[in-house]
Design an enzyme around this catalytic site. Structure first.
Site, PDB file in Angstrom:
ATOM      1  N   PRO A 296       0.835  -1.207   0.000  1.00 14.01           N
ATOM      2  CA  PRO A 296       0.000   0.000   0.000  1.00 14.01           C
ATOM      3  C   PRO A 296       0.867   1.253   0.000  1.00 14.01           C
ATOM      4  O   PRO A 296       1.882   1.305   0.706  1.00 14.01           O
ATOM      5  CB  PRO A 296      -0.801  -0.116   1.298  1.00 14.01           C
ATOM      6  N   PRO A 297       0.514   2.269  -0.781  1.00  9.28           N
ATOM      7  CA  PRO A 297       1.266   3.529  -0.727  1.00  9.28           C
ATOM      8  C   PRO A 297       1.191   4.104   0.684  1.00  9.28           C
ATOM      9  O   PRO A 297       0.105   4.348   1.201  1.00  9.28           O
ATOM     10  CB  PRO A 297       0.527   4.420  -1.733  1.00  9.28           C
ATOM     11  N   CYS A 298       2.344   4.287   1.308  1.00  6.97           N
ATOM     12  CA  CYS A 298       2.358   4.638   2.736  1.00  6.97           C
ATOM     13  C   CYS A 298       3.092   5.939   3.047  1.00  6.97           C
ATOM     14  O   CYS A 298       3.268   6.271   4.219  1.00  6.97           O
ATOM     15  CB  CYS A 298       3.019   3.517   3.539  1.00  6.97           C
ATOM     16  N   GLN A 299       3.529   6.674   2.047  1.00  7.55           N
ATOM     17  CA  GLN A 299       4.392   7.826   2.317  1.00  7.55           C
ATOM     18  C   GLN A 299       3.731   8.857   3.230  1.00  7.55           C
ATOM     19  O   GLN A 299       4.396   9.546   3.986  1.00  7.55           O
ATOM     20  CB  GLN A 299       4.812   8.499   0.997  1.00  7.55           C
TER      21      GLN A 299
ATOM     22  N   PHE B 247       1.426   8.142   5.539  1.00 11.05           N
ATOM     23  CA  PHE B 247       0.787   7.483   6.679  1.00 11.05           C
ATOM     24  C   PHE B 247       1.174   8.153   7.984  1.00 11.05           C
ATOM     25  O   PHE B 247       2.320   8.517   8.205  1.00 11.05           O
ATOM     26  CB  PHE B 247       1.206   6.015   6.721  1.00 11.05           C
TER      27      PHE B 247
END
Length: 488
Positions: free
Chosen positions: A102-105, A107
């Site tokens: 999952p794209p987490c930048q 988060f």
């Protein structure tokens, strides 16, 4: 290791993670991918060959539950989370592993308190899915930059925050953060990525497994002591090193058997090329075999103007003479006079003897004056382009087709060549159009993007094999303790 472990691949893309996990003995019960373009590649390789557009469009019209029965849901994870019927079936299936990237930048722990922050929604959805399914293990993959703290803003890195939340998600997980480079696992590419690998707390406690809050780096492994005491129990052992018989694989080993017109009758083949040209038994293929005399799939050359071809030759020259590619940006620099630009160019090539001869024997420039004129003609503001070196691993494969120049031919790389750098076998066929541009890049996932976004199958396989052994051992130990408790 057992062959009956079941897993789910979220944010599956074209299927690099799935292929590696399948090789490691996992059965992928379900993949979820929102892009119809990437999903078509997944469906074509793992479920059923797509013979015509109508068949694929008919599948897209099926309900989420109907698609799930076939093994692939083409929808957002948010949509999957709304299907109680689907989730209850997965929960009952006793899933061993949930994996994905999952794209987490963006988060943060504040994510749920700020639902308008789109950057936070996808990792929270991933965690919600884990909580609903309670798998034995979890793998989360992301870009290396996710480890950077946002100390300037008084915040921890998304990586650290996600590790903390995953550890307390659902039944709880023992989570090991690690930074793995693909070239350490038999991939001909320098590709650093971060992973969170978690084992469900009851299983971790059953075997006394310990994890560390510190990130494990694969470059800490040495070829001299395969059982490095400091390697965390959830981290896979490195297989390739910088020298000796287990050296890093190079661009030459990856693509030297691929010519402009297809396979080259090159003997001997590198071990890697031979492996890539072998039939992959885990894939569903329309013809059931690989014709080694034919042109490999997805090996379509891009067309270039004479000027661009000349610029690509120039990049190869810069590589061979160890000159910075920024040379071509000098004529585009603002605030410099013509004289200053000319002096900067002369300084960059100081000590070279003319005429300058390319690797193919042609003359690049006969004199300094001719060279300066050539630099002015080929000038570009693009800073990322460079020619690959044959004897080194490829740099990180990205989603654009024009960042890297072929090491010996003045052209960009084909989808197949990029796929080789990612360790996709030639039997794996990429679907949809090759590339896109403009605003469509925000929504479309063409072949080059599918390749660039994928987890290299060999990396996924290394993690999967190690994790499969851990799960099997923990399950046996856990069942033994439960039996002893029942007798007592």
């Amino acid at each position: 290791m057992t062959s009956s472990l079941a897993c789910i691949d979220l944010f599956a893309g074209c299927g690099g993670l799935s292929l590696g996990l399948k090789r490691a003995g996992f059965e992928v019960k379900l993949a979820v991918e929102k892009s119809p373009m990437a999903a078509e590649t997944y469906f074509h390789n793992f479920i059923e060959p797509v013979r015509n557009k109508a068949d694929w469009e008919n599948f897209l019209r099926c309900s989420t539950v109907e698609q799930a029965r076939r093994g692939l849901v083409v929808a957002t994870l948010e949509q999957v989370l709304t299907s109680d019927e689907l989730l209850e079936g997965l929960k009952a299936a006793d899933i061993d592993l949930v994996a994905g990237g999952p794209p987490c930048q963006g988060f943060s722990l504040a994510g749920r308190r700020n639902p308008d922050d789109v950057r936070n929604t996808l990792p929270w959805q991933f965690l919600d899915f884990v909580e609903r399914i309670a798998p034995k293990a979890v793998i989360i993959e992301n870009v290396a930059g996710m480890r950077q703290d946002f100390r300037k803003y008084g915040a921890k890195s998304p990586f650290d925050e996600l590790r903390a939340v995953l550890s307390s998600t659902g039944p709880g997980y023992a989570v090991q953060p690690m930074a793995l480079n693909a070239m350490h696992f038999g991939v001909p590419q320098h590709r650093p990525r971060v992973f969170l690998v978690g084992l469900r707390r009851d299983l971790a406690d059953a075997v006394g497994m310990q994890v560390t809050a510190d990130t494990w780096f694969s470059d800490r492994d040495t070829p001299y002591d395969p059982q490095v005491p400091s390697r965390p129990e959830l981290a896979p052992a490195r297989t390739h090193f910088g020298d000796g018989s287990r050296k890093h694989l190079s661009v030459w080993e990856a693509i030297s058997d691929l010519g402009d017109d297809g396979y080259l009758d090159k003997q001997p083949l590198s071990e890697f090329a031979r492996e890539m040209r072998s039939l992959e038994p885990l894939l569903k293929r329309a013809d059931g075999r690989l014709d080694k005399e034919a042109r490999p799939r997805n090996h379509v050359l891009r067309s270039h103007s004479d000027l661009v071809t000349r610029r690509f030759e120039f990049y190869q020259f810069l590589r061979d003479f160890k000159i910075d590619t920024q040379l071509l940006s000098i004529p585009k620099k603002n605030g410099l006079s013509d004289k200053e630009r000319r002096e900067l160019i002369h300084r960059a090539i100081d000590g070279l003897e003319f005429p300058l001869v390319l690797h193919n024997g042609s003359i690049l420039a006969g004199s300094k004056r001719e060279f300066v004129r050539l630099v002015n003609r080929l000038a570009t503001k693009k800073h990322s382009q460079r020619a690959l070196s044959l004897n080194s691993p490829s740099p990180t494969v990205v989603s654009l087709p024009d960042d890297y120049v072929h090491p010996t031919v003045p052209r960009t790389l084909t989808v197949r060549e990029m796929a080789r750098f990612q360790s996709f076998p030639d039997a794996f066929e990429f679907r949809a159009k090759e590339t896109t541009g403009g605003t469509k890049r925000r929504t479309e996932v063409p072949q080059y993007t599918q390749v660039g976004n994928a987890v290299p199958p060999k990396v996924a396989e290394a993690i999967g094999r190690h994790l499969a052994d851990v799960i099997a051992a923990a399950s046996v130990e856990g069942n033994g303790k439960a039996s002893n408790a029942a007798v007592a």
